[in-house]
Enzyme design. Structure first.
Site, mmCIF file in Angstrom:
data_model
loop_
_atom_site.group_PDB
_atom_site.id
_atom_site.type_symbol
_atom_site.label_atom_id
_atom_site.label_comp_id
_atom_site.label_asym_id
_atom_site.label_seq_id
_atom_site.Cartn_x
_atom_site.Cartn_y
_atom_site.Cartn_z
ATOM 1 C CB ALA B 63 -0.485 31.648 1.302
ATOM 2 C CB SER B 90 3.784 33.816 2.663
ATOM 3 O OG SER B 90 2.725 34.462 1.991
ATOM 4 C CE1 TYR B 114 1.807 37.746 -3.545
ATOM 5 C CE2 TYR B 114 1.247 36.950 -1.352
ATOM 6 C CZ TYR B 114 1.546 36.704 -2.681
ATOM 7 O OH TYR B 114 1.571 35.420 -3.133
ATOM 8 C CB THR B 140 5.385 38.329 -4.805
ATOM 9 O OG1 THR B 140 6.020 37.415 -3.917
ATOM 10 C CG2 THR B 140 4.618 37.553 -5.862
ATOM 11 C CE LYS B 216 8.251 33.316 -4.793
ATOM 12 N NZ LYS B 216 6.825 33.533 -5.088
ATOM 13 C CB SER B 238 9.255 32.327 -9.167
ATOM 14 O OG SER B 238 8.077 31.719 -8.660
ATOM 15 C CG HIS B 240 2.953 32.711 -7.489
ATOM 16 N ND1 HIS B 240 3.145 34.010 -7.115
ATOM 17 C CD2 HIS B 240 2.283 32.153 -6.463
ATOM 18 C CE1 HIS B 240 2.590 34.239 -5.922
ATOM 19 N NE2 HIS B 240 2.067 33.117 -5.507
ATOM 20 N N GLY B 272 10.185 26.260 -8.079
ATOM 21 C CA GLY B 272 9.227 25.596 -8.954
ATOM 22 C C GLY B 272 9.735 24.266 -9.464
#
Lengths: 343, 343, 343, 343
Positions: B63, B90, B114, B140, B216, B238, B240, B272
């Protein structure tokens, strides 16, 4: 020794995880000693490819030892000879095959070979080694390309020493058009990607020499089996001292799998992480007839020249002798897997 | 970059255990290289959902990259494009879908989605992405609510950057009555608890776009199976980046289970903790076709802008190329589970 | 206590890995207490080779305790006697067998035996111990040669205390021609390599004394079985406090295997790493009837003489009593393997 | 709070290994979150022995909270009540049963019981608790004797606060001849060795009260089975916050075994080491219906009085709510063993 030389000789690839793990893998192991064994006649001798040596700890091939001492490999080889130990000369040594051969004519010596882009030059190296009385060819197979060594990248440092085997008439073939004698670009020299070297190299080597062949840089059981099938005389477990692929398995941790795959059909050695005489017993218990190490000898060479290397050998021998008595193993043949705790 | 921005971009949830574990999980793994493999023609290319990319390391959706550099995602996307790498934008980017699309019209790009409380706005985002030439929607699913990020709580800091996709006409729908343009409350925006989003969202998305769908934020084999049953094209393992549920399993440690559950029925990626080019090989050996990372690129963006990100890619590529040669895997398809030591 | 004395008494071999591991092995274990057991009549008594002692923690044989206090072993033995604990006197003690015997004539005492090159002298030691009321002979078998102790090598320090058992008429046999009384070369004295001591020594000892025989220094199950087959009365698991072969398995980690091999046919003890009264319960749960320790008592001796050792015993007893109540084991016979968590 | 009070309230036994392990055991666990679960209606409520509470984190019984704040347990109980949480009052509280009862008459409260040498006094405590509206008796069984707490020994410190339940008419029975009111010797009071308390105490308690009985201080599966066979209503897994037998297994590490032994025949709780709201989910996944903690609340009490404890609850609740949403578990009943990674 300059900081640059120290970094070159003592450093490793990327985060130096494998460099540290090599040492840690030895330190993690635990001995289970046996008692009331007659150790009065204990001795540390070993036979490696038919050559009797006084102890199972040899000098691994380390490049450019002139960085540590003006006499370079000649000093190290002399100290090894006086200590009854095997010396392994690097292709990219500061002192040439011939210089080392004439310094220690009768001592057990092996020659480590990098296969060069120029096959004729490579073959000449093998022939020079055989002519010089070296008793085995140790083919390094874990350097298709140089590892990613950040210490050097950060310093922007370039190797600036003579490489004896690339000088004079014999070395001419290895030089690029217009390169000065001795001013070899190691990065180019050792970048084997263009060579596309495969197991076929073994056949070529067999055609060039009758010396025993050792393959150095094996970490997987499958590669060990391939080596044995090609008729290799010995498998040398190594991750190049943590200088190539960082996070490679510690050589000691790979030893058991490799030894099991070889299953007695060839000799097995290991290098990487040996710092104490007793480490040779750890290696033996896991299947290695001998262990090699480089950094301790090069550090000793830098600190005290030939005498320094002799002192390093004396300490290692003393440690090894005591450890053999304390482990209840009067000879190396007495060392069994059961002398290490499981796990 | 201000300390606040650094905390936002580099920090994680609660005690940052998962943040640290993500990195540690990569560093714990050990390679078992193969030797004497012909690596002369080694290359790092990968195909992700039908798109050929130059290397299997992509830019994870991060972000508000305007916090690191005025050009934000436009700079990052350009650097990725020049490096032949996949860029993932993003939803809460500083620069809008359209700005990025016009900056790198031909480069492989994916859009991270999102799902907002306002379904119409969400659908508009998908349509804008498809219109802008983004080639996949990355949904996500691990943010039903923002994680508990103590760095921010301690500073009392609030995100104060424009969020490009919420500006202008297109963004109006996402704003509350009376909210200024661009002054979106991220906490409200990303609090999905009221949305009650379930697997039904997949059906809705299929109705809005013909782009491939990536889910994700998967860490369990059971969820991976559900995703496959819903016809998802790829599963992205992930946590996050350790920003959501602290003490979530390291994504790399979850990868094997997820890949086994997917069982070849979809593509699998992971993010990650990737910090070295060789990490992509670790990920591959455990079942991931590609690995993504965010923090290294954002740090590079803050330090050197677009050129900094290009430099980061150059280093990663160099590390990866050397590692592939040293591992004995001329292409990514050569990488097998056996290239990692067990355990 | 001088730094040299401290190093001698508290140090270990090489990297002191085993020295540290001995302690760590105790600290790694976890208790699983039982509750609502009647512990009102709890007591710490144990019976060792038929002798009743007040607690299962004895003084391990430590050489040259005159380094810590002028009264040396006499002070330690007195404190042990007053504390109801077993005292084990070293062959290379500062105070002689006879001095200790007359200081604590009625207290339970054992004599630790080093077999000397001179068999007559060794036999005399055994006879003196038996005559002095020592109740068992503890034969040390893990010192075919002294360990490699770097603290001493670095300091270049030599032991400079009288060794009571080598003085006067009785000690004459142990001295070299021309050596002064008491000036014994410990390194020569303890280098057993020339002795070629094997399990046959057990038969010799049986011919010299009717006292029970303990073999101290066992770490392998196979040696424990050999000891039992030779009719040994007790097996003492020990790595000589980490002073002999560094990286030997922690004695506590070897205890389970040894106890299983002995299988009730002899008593089993352990030393090395005990620092808390509750450690005796750990040792018991793993199969040891008693635990011995040296360094804590010698440190206490140096700090406070006989009263210091009494204080050390008082603390250990208090810790042990509380631990027995808290573990739900009113007597040592109540302690079971299940009182430790697995693994 | 004075350093002495801090040491008393926050310290543990001996080396504080168990104290540290309790926390570490929570931190070692890894979540495996599920995604796309409807968490819109998530709530944190739990039912404990028939009493509905707002969250599954209760206040463990901590002695002498007057050391942290003048209002002591009254403040803590009020904060718990306002937070919808269960409060457990210690026998050795600063404020009496009656004071707490009148401060929070309607709030869910349990009473922790130490069985005193004087059975009549013990029975009176139970009757006072029942009369005061406490809804369960929590019998502590892991204190046959006080643990060996070195912080206090080093300071030579003695508890110097009033113990409300031992004052006035009701407390007279607990005092020794000539002891001042309130000046109770805690060491004597809590030394249960002379009591010889066994499982028979359960029968006695059943005769004194009809309240549900909880046994607190269970770490072994065998004891859990005994408790169930005696008809206990709940088993509370605890090592007394690491204050009793050091090196006891971490309570979280014992939880799985205990829960399996209970096998649904009683409720199971755990205390020791909870520091985050998400820890309640870890405990739940391993079989505990609720988790208790003491030190965080007492630290908050010392720092901010009743408001401090309310703040602690608010943070824990916020952490728990977010964690439940992120774990994909809208209610506590959704939490399964599979939400934790194995091992």
């Amino acid at each position: 020794m300059t900081p640059e030389a120290w970094d070159y000789l003592q450093g490793g690839a990327e985060d130096e995880i494998t460099l540290a793990e090599n040492v840690a893998a030895f330190r993690r192991r635990r001995f289970v000693p046996r008692v009331l064994v007659d150790v009065a006649s204990a001795n540390t001798a070993a036979t490696l490819l038919g050559t009797r040596v006084g102890l199972p700890i040899g000098v691994a091939p380390v490049a450019a030892q002139g960085l540590a001492d003006p006499d370079g490999e000649v000093a190290t080889a002399r100290a090894a000879a006086e200590s009854g130990a095997l010396f392994c000369l690097s292709t990219v040594s500061s002192r040439s095959i011939e210089e080392v051969a004439s310094a220690v004519p009768d001592a057990p010596r092996w020659f480590q070979l990098y296969v060069n882009e120029d096959r004729r030059f490579t073959r000449r190296l093998v022939e020079r080694a055989e002519a010089g009385g070296f008793r085995a060819i140790v083919l390094t197979v874990d350097l298709p390309v140089l590892g990613y060594r950040e210490r050097e990248k950060r310093r922007g440092w370039e190797l600036d020493v003579r490489l004896g085997n690339f000088e004079g008439e014999a070395g001419r073939a290895a030089r690029e058009e217009g390169e000065e004698e001795g001013a070899v670009d190691l990065d180019r020299l050792l970048d084997m990607r263009s060579v596309a070297m495969t197991w076929d190299i073994v056949g070529a080597l067999r055609g060039w020499t009758s010396l025993p062949l050792v393959v150095k840089g094996i970490l997987s059981g499958d590669d060990a089996r391939l080596a044995v099938e090609r008729g290799i005389d010995a498998v040398w477990v190594s991750n190049h001292g943590g200088r190539q692929l960082d996070r490679s398995i510690a050589s000691l941790d790979a030893l058991g799998t490799v030894a099991a795959a070889v299953d007695g059909r060839a000799e097995v050695y290991v290098d990487g992480g040996l710092r104490r005489g007793s480490d040779a017993l750890v290696a033996r218990a896991l299947g290695a007839r001998a262990a090699f190490t480089g950094r301790p000898f090069v550090a000793a060479l830098g600190a005290g020249g030939e005498a320094g290397v002799r002192r390093a050998f004396a300490i290692l021998r003393e440690e090894l002798e005591r450890a053999m008595a304390l482990l209840g193993t009067p000879t190396l043949d007495h060392v069994r897997p059961e002398h290490l705790a499981p796990g």
